[in-house]
Design a protein around this motif. Structure first.
Motif, short mmCIF file in Angstrom:
data_model
loop_
_atom_site.label_atom_id
_atom_site.label_comp_id
_atom_site.label_asym_id
_atom_site.label_seq_id
_atom_site.Cartn_x
_atom_site.Cartn_y
_atom_site.Cartn_z
N ASN A 71 0.83 -1.21 0.00
CA ASN A 71 0.00 0.00 0.00
C ASN A 71 0.86 1.26 0.00
N LEU A 72 1.94 1.25 0.76
CA LEU A 72 2.83 2.39 0.81
C LEU A 72 3.44 2.67 -0.56
N PHE A 73 3.95 1.61 -1.20
CA PHE A 73 4.57 1.80 -2.52
C PHE A 73 3.55 2.20 -3.57
N GLN A 74 2.33 1.69 -3.47
CA GLN A 74 1.29 2.09 -4.41
C GLN A 74 0.91 3.56 -4.20
N THR A 75 0.88 4.01 -2.97
CA THR A 75 0.59 5.41 -2.67
C THR A 75 1.69 6.32 -3.22
N ILE A 76 2.93 5.89 -3.02
CA ILE A 76 4.06 6.67 -3.53
C ILE A 76 4.00 6.74 -5.06
N LYS A 77 3.74 5.59 -5.68
CA LYS A 77 3.68 5.53 -7.15
C LYS A 77 2.54 6.42 -7.68
N ALA A 78 1.39 6.39 -7.01
CA ALA A 78 0.25 7.20 -7.43
C ALA A 78 0.57 8.70 -7.29
N GLY A 79 1.32 9.05 -6.27
CA GLY A 79 1.67 10.46 -6.04
C GLY A 79 2.68 10.99 -7.04
N THR A 80 3.51 10.09 -7.62
CA THR A 80 4.51 10.55 -8.57
C THR A 80 4.06 10.42 -10.01
#
Length: 141
Positions: free
Chosen positions: A131-140
């Motif tokens: 979830n953390l990596f998906q959130t980071i990916k979505a933000g970039t």
């Protein structure tokens, strides 16, 4: 760790001169307070509070810094906790009972134990990391 970064050796020289060498200001209570203050001022500027809580990031970084100081304190060199007072503090107080940096205890006991712990931590919290990596990916993206 500097060696892993591009221009790492140059960065290390710059930071060592700024921090008066290795295990001096950066490994003291004074250095800890200065670093905490800098994080307090800079993280809100660089992180978007709508996505990331800068105080949570600051707490996580400070936990890492304090654990690094604790790990350095168990080495034969100890740390200058009360810098600029030229006294190094070590745990335990007797130097003979402390570990040698780069010695066999560090290489064959501490590092493998840390690797097992990190593997366990990631596998135990796999969903959180995804979830953390998906959130980071979505933000970039």
């Amino acid at each position: 760790l500097w060696d892993l970064l591009p221009w790492g050796d140059n960065l290390a020289r710059i930071f060592r001169s700024v921090f008066l060498g290795h295990r001096t200001l950066s490994h003291s209570i004074l250095g800890l307070l200065i670093f905490d203050f800098l994080l307090w001022k800079l993280l809100p500027v660089f992180l978007n509070p709508s996505y990331i809580n800068p105080w949570l990031v600051q707490d996580a970084i400070m936990i890492g810094v304090i654990s690094h100081l604790a790990a350095d304190a168990i080495t034969k060199d100890g740390i200058p906790l009360f810098f600029p007072i030229p006294v190094k503090i070590g745990i335990p107080p007797l130097t003979k009972l402390r570990i040698k940096t780069g010695g066999w205890i560090e290489k064959y006991m501490i590092m493998p134990a840390m690797a097992v712990y990190i593997f366990w931590l990631i596998s135990k919290n796999q969903e959180v990391f995804i979830n953390l990596f998906q959130t980071i990916k979505a933000g970039t993206g």
